[in-house]
Design a protein around this motif. Structure first.
Motif, PDB file in Angstrom:
ATOM      1  N   MET A   1       0.845  -1.190   0.000  1.00 19.85           N
ATOM      2  CA  MET A   1       0.000   0.000   0.000  1.00 19.85           C
ATOM      3  C   MET A   1       0.883   1.243   0.000  1.00 19.85           C
ATOM      4  O   MET A   1       1.930   1.268   0.653  1.00 19.85           O
ATOM      5  CB  MET A   1      -0.897   0.007   1.235  1.00 19.85           C
ATOM      6  N   ILE A   2       0.457   2.272  -0.748  1.00 21.24           N
ATOM      7  CA  ILE A   2       1.142   3.555  -0.733  1.00 21.24           C
ATOM      8  C   ILE A   2       0.102   4.634  -0.474  1.00 21.24           C
ATOM      9  O   ILE A   2      -0.966   4.658  -1.102  1.00 21.24           O
ATOM     10  CB  ILE A   2       1.872   3.828  -2.064  1.00 21.24           C
ATOM     11  N   TYR A   3       0.414   5.525   0.480  1.00 22.93           N
ATOM     12  CA  TYR A   3      -0.446   6.672   0.755  1.00 22.93           C
ATOM     13  C   TYR A   3       0.119   7.878   0.017  1.00 22.93           C
ATOM     14  O   TYR A   3       1.341   8.109   0.025  1.00 22.93           O
ATOM     15  CB  TYR A   3      -0.548   6.925   2.259  1.00 22.93           C
ATOM     16  N   LEU A   4      -0.776   8.636  -0.619  1.00 22.36           N
ATOM     17  CA  LEU A   4      -0.380   9.733  -1.494  1.00 22.36           C
ATOM     18  C   LEU A   4      -0.864  11.054  -0.926  1.00 22.36           C
ATOM     19  O   LEU A   4      -2.067  11.283  -0.767  1.00 22.36           O
ATOM     20  CB  LEU A   4      -0.975   9.530  -2.894  1.00 22.36           C
ATOM     21  N   GLY A   5       0.085  11.948  -0.619  1.00 19.33           N
ATOM     22  CA  GLY A   5      -0.243  13.299  -0.217  1.00 19.33           C
ATOM     23  C   GLY A   5      -0.264  14.214  -1.435  1.00 19.33           C
ATOM     24  O   GLY A   5       0.289  13.891  -2.487  1.00 19.33           O
ATOM     25  N   SER A   6      -0.905  15.379  -1.270  1.00 22.82           N
ATOM     26  CA  SER A   6      -1.050  16.271  -2.415  1.00 22.82           C
ATOM     27  C   SER A   6      -1.384  17.677  -1.938  1.00 22.82           C
ATOM     28  O   SER A   6      -1.545  17.937  -0.745  1.00 22.82           O
ATOM     29  CB  SER A   6      -2.156  15.761  -3.345  1.00 22.82           C
ATOM     30  N   TYR A   7      -1.525  18.583  -2.905  1.00 26.59           N
ATOM     31  CA  TYR A   7      -2.057  19.919  -2.635  1.00 26.59           C
ATOM     32  C   TYR A   7      -3.529  19.986  -3.025  1.00 26.59           C
ATOM     33  O   TYR A   7      -4.054  21.061  -3.295  1.00 26.59           O
ATOM     34  CB  TYR A   7      -1.235  20.976  -3.364  1.00 26.59           C
ATOM     35  N   GLY A   8      -4.180  18.842  -3.027  1.00 28.85           N
ATOM     36  CA  GLY A   8      -5.602  18.760  -3.320  1.00 28.85           C
ATOM     37  C   GLY A   8      -6.425  18.722  -2.049  1.00 28.85           C
ATOM     38  O   GLY A   8      -6.119  19.409  -1.067  1.00 28.85           O
ATOM     39  N   THR A   9      -7.432  17.855  -2.025  1.00 28.70           N
ATOM     40  CA  THR A   9      -8.397  17.856  -0.920  1.00 28.70           C
ATOM     41  C   THR A   9      -8.443  16.546  -0.150  1.00 28.70           C
ATOM     42  O   THR A   9      -9.306  16.384   0.714  1.00 28.70           O
ATOM     43  CB  THR A   9      -9.801  18.149  -1.460  1.00 28.70           C
ATOM     44  N   GLN A  10      -7.522  15.605  -0.457  1.00 32.85           N
ATOM     45  CA  GLN A  10      -7.562  14.341   0.261  1.00 32.85           C
ATOM     46  C   GLN A  10      -6.237  13.608   0.169  1.00 32.85           C
ATOM     47  O   GLN A  10      -5.411  13.871  -0.710  1.00 32.85           O
ATOM     48  CB  GLN A  10      -8.670  13.434  -0.292  1.00 32.85           C
ATOM     49  N   ILE A  11      -6.036  12.695   1.131  1.00 33.32           N
ATOM     50  CA  ILE A  11      -4.991  11.684   1.047  1.00 33.32           C
ATOM     51  C   ILE A  11      -5.602  10.493   0.323  1.00 33.32           C
ATOM     52  O   ILE A  11      -6.734  10.093   0.615  1.00 33.32           O
ATOM     53  CB  ILE A  11      -4.537  11.261   2.449  1.00 33.32           C
ATOM     54  N   LEU A  12      -4.879   9.920  -0.605  1.00 36.59           N
ATOM     55  CA  LEU A  12      -5.393   8.783  -1.353  1.00 36.59           C
ATOM     56  C   LEU A  12      -4.494   7.578  -1.129  1.00 36.59           C
ATOM     57  O   LEU A  12      -3.263   7.703  -1.127  1.00 36.59           O
ATOM     58  CB  LEU A  12      -5.440   9.108  -2.851  1.00 36.59           C
ATOM     59  N   SER A  13      -5.091   6.409  -0.906  1.00 31.18           N
ATOM     60  CA  SER A  13      -4.312   5.180  -0.812  1.00 31.18           C
ATOM     61  C   SER A  13      -4.335   4.467  -2.162  1.00 31.18           C
ATOM     62  O   SER A  13      -5.332   4.500  -2.882  1.00 31.18           O
ATOM     63  CB  SER A  13      -4.863   4.271   0.290  1.00 31.18           C
ATOM     64  N   TRP A  14      -3.215   3.834  -2.486  1.00 31.98           N
ATOM     65  CA  TRP A  14      -3.109   3.080  -3.750  1.00 31.98           C
ATOM     66  C   TRP A  14      -2.533   1.705  -3.428  1.00 31.98           C
ATOM     67  O   TRP A  14      -1.606   1.614  -2.637  1.00 31.98           O
ATOM     68  CB  TRP A  14      -2.178   3.811  -4.730  1.00 31.98           C
ATOM     69  N   PRO A  15      -3.096   0.627  -3.971  1.00 33.84           N
ATOM     70  CA  PRO A  15      -4.081   0.586  -5.064  1.00 33.84           C
ATOM     71  C   PRO A  15      -5.550   0.587  -4.625  1.00 33.84           C
ATOM     72  O   PRO A  15      -6.433   0.539  -5.473  1.00 33.84           O
ATOM     73  CB  PRO A  15      -3.752  -0.743  -5.756  1.00 33.84           C
ATOM     74  N   SER A  16      -5.822   0.652  -3.324  1.00 34.77           N
ATOM     75  CA  SER A  16      -7.219   0.559  -2.886  1.00 34.77           C
ATOM     76  C   SER A  16      -8.039   1.789  -3.255  1.00 34.77           C
ATOM     77  O   SER A  16      -9.262   1.723  -3.367  1.00 34.77           O
ATOM     78  CB  SER A  16      -7.273   0.364  -1.370  1.00 34.77           C
ATOM     79  N   ARG A  17      -7.376   2.938  -3.410  1.00 36.63           N
ATOM     80  CA  ARG A  17      -8.021   4.215  -3.757  1.00 36.63           C
ATOM     81  C   ARG A  17      -9.026   4.674  -2.698  1.00 36.63           C
ATOM     82  O   ARG A  17     -10.022   5.319  -3.008  1.00 36.63           O
ATOM     83  CB  ARG A  17      -8.673   4.153  -5.143  1.00 36.63           C
ATOM     84  N   VAL A  18      -8.754   4.347  -1.451  1.00 40.61           N
ATOM     85  CA  VAL A  18      -9.531   4.884  -0.336  1.00 40.61           C
ATOM     86  C   VAL A  18      -9.047   6.298  -0.048  1.00 40.61           C
ATOM     87  O   VAL A  18      -7.838   6.549  -0.012  1.00 40.61           O
ATOM     88  CB  VAL A  18      -9.385   4.003   0.914  1.00 40.61           C
ATOM     89  N   GLY A  19      -9.984   7.239   0.140  1.00 41.84           N
ATOM     90  CA  GLY A  19      -9.616   8.620   0.368  1.00 41.84           C
ATOM     91  C   GLY A  19      -9.809   9.052   1.811  1.00 41.84           C
ATOM     92  O   GLY A  19     -10.731   8.593   2.493  1.00 41.84           O
TER      93      GLY A  19
END
Length: 318
Positions: free
Chosen positions: A1-19
């Motif tokens: 699993m990888i958690y993705l930070g951003s300058y958007g509106t949520q943290i996203l997990s990959w590959p599950s794509r849970v926000g």
């Protein structure tokens, strides 16, 4: 699993794509033992936010005592986190309770100082924090220093860098070897740590072979400390260096990231994952025997990705 930070509106997990809803979660960290994910919300009145893994609603949030928090680190013992506030150049130490949630008052230290680059170094800019044993190292791009603090936020000393170099991130290689990306002079620098804690310069190279403008961002070392990876914003590349027994560096190669403005990357499971902030994409490369990234694969699109946080499978299912 990888958690993705951003300058958007949520943290996203990959590959599950849970926000996990969160404003501008620009950098992430995990508790060493508890199923807790941390984010800094990089805004003028920024916050340090804790989530239970698998639960979208925040578990607890606190202000960071400064402005525009851009980095977070957790002590290996799990009782404390450190947040670097970029805009005002402060660092906050956050006490964590037994469940890994923020508790109690913040300890905030406000740095001072400036550098010769009037646009970027008009004052202190804390950009990165790392616990090294029971000390906290804070990289200050604004004053060309890495400050050393104890766990009560008292300053113990500082490591000075050439004026105008603008240190950003650093990583450890072999025992006693440290490597630093300097954003403002576009270099990567190797150091050996001495018994008294001081650092001796072991060499400096341009972070990219490109002749154009470059603003190096993240840096990581291979697990054996023999290779150093650096992301280059402008050339849009990853450069790989070999590190010798004295922390000297030799360029191995440079690979295009298949996107624009690689703000962060992560080495995980034989791959290198790159977050390309301006092209809104995550790219995965295979790491071959030479250590060079190859076989790029476009994984997904994400608005302004800024951080990649690998998590082992056992932790991810909590």
């Amino acid at each position: 699993m990888i958690y993705l930070g951003s300058y958007g509106t949520q943290i996203l997990s990959w590959p599950s794509r849970v926000g996990y809803p969160c404003p501008s979660p620009s950098f992430l960290a995990l508790h060493p033992t508890q199923p807790v994910l941390y984010a800094v919300s990089e805004q003028e009145g920024g916050a340090f936010i804790a989530f239970h893994l698998g639960e979208a609603e925040e578990a607890r949030a606190v202000k960071t005592g400064g402005s525009s928090p851009c980095h977070v680190a957790v002590h290996p013992g799990g009782a404390m986190a450190a947040v670097a506030n970029y805009a005002d150049g402060s660092v906050a130490l956050v006490t964590l309770d037994a469940e890994g949630l923020p508790a109690g008052e913040l300890l905030v230290h406000r740095f001072s100082g400036s550098g010769p680059n009037r646009e970027r170094q008009e004052g202190p800019h804390a950009h990165f924090a790392k616990f090294v044993g029971d000390q906290l190292y804070v990289v200050d791009l604004g004053s060309d220093r890495i400050h050393r603090l104890d766990l009560a936020a008292n300053v113990l000393g500082a490591i000075a860098f050439p004026p105008g170099s603008g240190p950003r991130h650093f990583a450890g290689g072999r025992p006693g070897h440290w490597f630093v990306t300097c954003e403002l002079d576009a270099t990567v620098r190797g150091y050996r740590e001495e018994p008294d804690g001081s650092w001796t310069a072991a060499g400096v190279l341009k972070a990219s072979s490109s002749e154009g403008l470059n603003y190096p961002s993240h840096i990581e070392c291979s697990s054996d400390g023999g290779l150093v990876y650096v992301a280059n914003r402008g050339p849009n590349s990853i450069t790989v260096f070999a590190a010798d027994e004295q922390a000297g560096l030799t360029r191995v190669g440079e690979v295009a990231v298949q996107g624009a403005w690689p703000r962060h990357f992560a080495l995980y499971g034989g791959y290198l994952y790159v977050a390309n902030q301006d092209s809104n994409n995550i790219v995965r490369f295979r790491i071959g025997d030479s250590g060079l990234p190859s076989d790029p694969e476009q994984l997904l699109n994400l608005d302004s990705p800024s951080c990649l946080l690998p998590c082992d499978d056992a932790r991810a299912v909590w």
